[in-house]
Motif scaffolding. Structure first.
Motif, PDB file in Angstrom:
ATOM      1  N   ALA A 265      26.985 -29.376  12.372  1.00 43.19           N
ATOM      2  CA  ALA A 265      25.766 -30.189  12.248  1.00 43.19           C
ATOM      3  C   ALA A 265      25.755 -31.337  13.243  1.00 43.19           C
ATOM      4  CB  ALA A 265      25.642 -30.718  10.818  1.00 43.19           C
ATOM      5  N   SER A 266      26.921 -31.904  13.527  1.00 36.93           N
ATOM      6  CA  SER A 266      26.994 -33.063  14.422  1.00 36.93           C
ATOM      7  C   SER A 266      26.692 -32.698  15.871  1.00 36.93           C
ATOM      8  CB  SER A 266      28.386 -33.696  14.328  1.00 36.93           C
ATOM      9  OG  SER A 266      29.368 -32.853  14.911  1.00 36.93           O
ATOM     10  N   LEU A 267      26.740 -31.400  16.207  1.00 36.90           N
ATOM     11  CA  LEU A 267      26.500 -30.969  17.581  1.00 36.90           C
ATOM     12  C   LEU A 267      25.017 -30.795  17.883  1.00 36.90           C
ATOM     13  CD1 LEU A 267      29.337 -28.298  17.868  1.00 36.90           C
ATOM     14  CD2 LEU A 267      29.399 -30.696  18.583  1.00 36.90           C
ATOM     15  N   GLY A 268      24.160 -30.968  16.861  1.00 33.35           N
ATOM     16  CA  GLY A 268      22.738 -30.723  17.058  1.00 33.35           C
ATOM     17  C   GLY A 268      22.435 -29.247  16.883  1.00 33.35           C
ATOM     18  N   SER A 269      21.181 -28.903  17.037  1.00 30.85           N
ATOM     19  CA  SER A 269      20.778 -27.514  16.821  1.00 30.85           C
ATOM     20  C   SER A 269      21.305 -26.602  17.921  1.00 30.85           C
ATOM     21  CB  SER A 269      19.248 -27.428  16.764  1.00 30.85           C
ATOM     22  OG  SER A 269      18.765 -28.084  15.618  1.00 30.85           O
TER      23      SER A 269
ATOM     24  N   GLU B  21      33.344 -28.159   4.043  1.00 30.37           N
ATOM     25  CA  GLU B  21      32.615 -29.390   4.365  1.00 30.37           C
ATOM     26  C   GLU B  21      32.879 -29.835   5.793  1.00 30.37           C
ATOM     27  OE1 GLU B  21      33.103 -29.377  -0.087  1.00 30.37           O
ATOM     28  OE2 GLU B  21      34.375 -28.913   1.632  1.00 30.37           O
ATOM     29  N   ALA B  22      34.153 -29.837   6.185  1.00 30.42           N
ATOM     30  CA  ALA B  22      34.523 -30.344   7.500  1.00 30.42           C
ATOM     31  C   ALA B  22      33.903 -29.524   8.624  1.00 30.42           C
ATOM     32  CB  ALA B  22      36.049 -30.363   7.633  1.00 30.42           C
ATOM     33  N   VAL B  23      33.984 -28.174   8.515  1.00 27.12           N
ATOM     34  CA  VAL B  23      33.471 -27.352   9.606  1.00 27.12           C
ATOM     35  C   VAL B  23      31.945 -27.405   9.668  1.00 27.12           C
ATOM     36  CG1 VAL B  23      33.267 -25.155   8.345  1.00 27.12           C
ATOM     37  CG2 VAL B  23      33.810 -25.157  10.793  1.00 27.12           C
TER      38      VAL B  23
ATOM     39  N   SER C 180      22.818 -30.187   6.889  1.00 20.50           N
ATOM     40  CA  SER C 180      21.783 -29.981   7.916  1.00 20.50           C
ATOM     41  C   SER C 180      22.341 -29.287   9.157  1.00 20.50           C
ATOM     42  CB  SER C 180      21.128 -31.319   8.294  1.00 20.50           C
ATOM     43  OG  SER C 180      20.540 -31.917   7.168  1.00 20.50           O
ATOM     44  N   ALA C 181      23.054 -28.211   8.942  1.00 16.36           N
ATOM     45  CA  ALA C 181      23.544 -27.399  10.057  1.00 16.36           C
ATOM     46  C   ALA C 181      22.472 -26.375  10.406  1.00 16.36           C
ATOM     47  CB  ALA C 181      24.844 -26.699   9.670  1.00 16.36           C
ATOM     48  N   SER C 182      21.838 -26.546  11.547  1.00 16.94           N
ATOM     49  CA  SER C 182      20.687 -25.710  11.894  1.00 16.94           C
ATOM     50  C   SER C 182      20.814 -25.144  13.297  1.00 16.94           C
ATOM     51  CB  SER C 182      19.394 -26.524  11.785  1.00 16.94           C
ATOM     52  OG  SER C 182      19.407 -27.612  12.700  1.00 16.94           O
TER      53      SER C 182
END
Length: 473
Positions: A165-169, A158-160, A320-322
């Protein structure tokens, strides 16, 4: 007058500070005490501090449930703190650090990048993946002063994924991305046992990979599995890669890396005709034939030391890691995760390699490679003690790989037999004894090879040649 006083004060200050210089590991006042020497008498180790006093509660015979636990406690390598938690004492920490170095080499060779994530994980992340309830009592849970819920991380999917995801695409050009850490993990084991083989707090290497497609993710999966195989081969450990259940981590594909051992808690089915092997959990009840070649499956036990998972989009879709495709459109990443039990590998290797009385380390992990035993104080051989000094001082020059790897057991009030017993108990791969043959016209040292049981008698130069091929990393 003032100038003379200042000079005198300066001299006294220099003398005072010189007296404050630590002995490091040199033994003061009893011979062999030259600066920079690694002396057994100066090591912080319960065996030295307690002599033969009884071990704590966990050291009682009824509590010693496996070989590695018994050997590590009796040698003063670990000390129990609370159920499933241990102090890792200096020898053990050196071995752990050496194992970490080898793991780093293998992970970086395939493109892994090392980071470190918080052990304190927000409950919200685990609730989003629905593992907060799924993991049950296995999680160590706590609340902060603001009533926020957290757990001590047993794993970091979950953490990684939230981090990525927080860095954007990301661009497809940045993938595959392979991030790993080596850190303490926490699991509330209901019955911690077997020392470091099943504990509540332990070191683990966990890698998380991100790819553009299922095909690419499976290629990455194979690459990491091959790196694991190479790691265990370098350590000289006989292992089996078996099909495994995905369990609470989930995913589409999973393998375990097992060290066959009678004490193992996993039941493995292995086919003698082909390469098929599996954890019994993945095989239908009552199935006796190999599904690939119909050969006979035989059962054995194993200690799990590594576990790999192809996760697909299980976590990346939730968080939403894209990444951006070549057409500049967002697409969900494919993931994998790969664990190695660092302290478990250490204990499991002792379990499978050692005898009942003596530790045998994988060569690359031995805390120290060589231990030299000078003659007993008051013996005839003591007059040749200078040869021992010359041997110790010359080893680092003749064999650079052994710098910092050679101990001198300066407890010369003890017999050589007693010190040799201690050396075998601690598992130094090579023990050099200054015995009777040191008084010969051409002095010879007795070199005992712990891992092979071989003993040879060599001159000083012969010792240098014999140890010249030692690999320490």
């Amino acid at each position: 007058m003032m100038e003379m006083l200042l000079r005198q004060c300066s001299k006294e200050f220099l003398h005072f500070t010189a007296c404050l210089q630590p002995c490091r590991l040199q033994h003061c006042g009893q011979g062999h005490g030259r600066p920079g020497r690694l002396l057994v008498s100066r090591l912080f180790q319960p065996v030295n501090l307690r002599e033969e006093r009884e071990l704590g509660v966990e050291g009682r015979q009824g509590e010693l449930t496996c070989r590695s636990q018994r050997l590590m406690l009796r040698a003063g390598l670990i000390h129990p703190a609370s159920p499933g938690c241990y102090y890792y004492l200096p020898h053990t920490l050196r071995a752990v650090e050496k194992l970490v170095r080898v793991i780093d080499q293998e992970m970086r060779a395939i493109g892994g990048q090392k980071l470190n994530m918080p052990s304190l994980c927000a409950a919200d992340l685990w609730k989003r993946s629905e593992r907060w309830d799924l993991m049950g009592k296995e999680l160590f849970r706590l609340r902060d002063r603001h009533n926020g819920e957290y757990c001590l991380g047993p794993t970091h999917e979950e953490a990684v994924t939230e981090l990525i995801a927080s860095l954007g695409s990301l661009s497809y050009r940045q993938l595959p991305l392979m991030l790993y850490q080596i850190t303490r993990k926490f699991r509330d084991e209901p019955k911690p046992r077997f020392g470091l083989l099943r504990s509540r707090e332990f070191y683990m290497k966990d890698m998380y990979t991100f790819d553009v497609s299922e095909e690419a993710a499976r290629q990455t999966y194979d690459t990491v599995c091959q790196a694991y195989c190479h790691l265990f081969e370098r350590l000289g450990l006989s292992f089996v890669k078996v099909w495994a259940d995905t369990g609470s981590i989930g995913g589409k594909l999973s393998h375990e890396f097992q060290l066959p051992a009678d004490i193992g808690e996993d039941r493995l089915l292995i086919c003698a005709n082909c390469s098929f092997s599996a954890n019994v959990e993945t095989v239908q009840v009552g199935e006796e034939d190999c599904p690939e070649c119909h050969g006979k499956l035989t059962e054995t036990k194993g200690i799990e030391v590594g576990h790999t998972f192809y996760l697909g989009t299980k976590y990346s879709s939730i968080f939403s890691a894209s990444y951006n495709t070549p057409q500049n459109k967002p697409a969900v990443m494919e993931m994998g995760c790969f664990g190695l039990g660092v302290t478990r590998i250490l204990a499991a290797s002792i379990e499978v390699l050692s005898t009942e009385d003596s530790i045998r380390w994988p060569a690359l992990l031995a805390p120290y490679q060589v231990c030299i035993l000078p003659p007993k104080k008051g013996s005839k051989e003591e007059e040749a003690a200078g040869l021992v000094d010359a041997l110790y001082d010359g080893l680092g020059e003749a064999v650079p790989a052994l710098r910092g790897e050679v101990l001198l057991d300066d407890r010369t009030q003890l017999t050589i037999g007693k010190r040799l017993k201690d050396a075998r108990r601690l598992g130094y791969p090579y023990v050099i004894v200054a015995g009777r043959r040191i008084l010969e016209d051409q002095p010879h040292f007795e070199v005992c090879c712990q891992n092979t049981g071989e003993t040879v008698f060599l001159t000083r130069e012969g010792v240098f040649d014999f140890l010249s091929n030692i690999q320490t990393g």
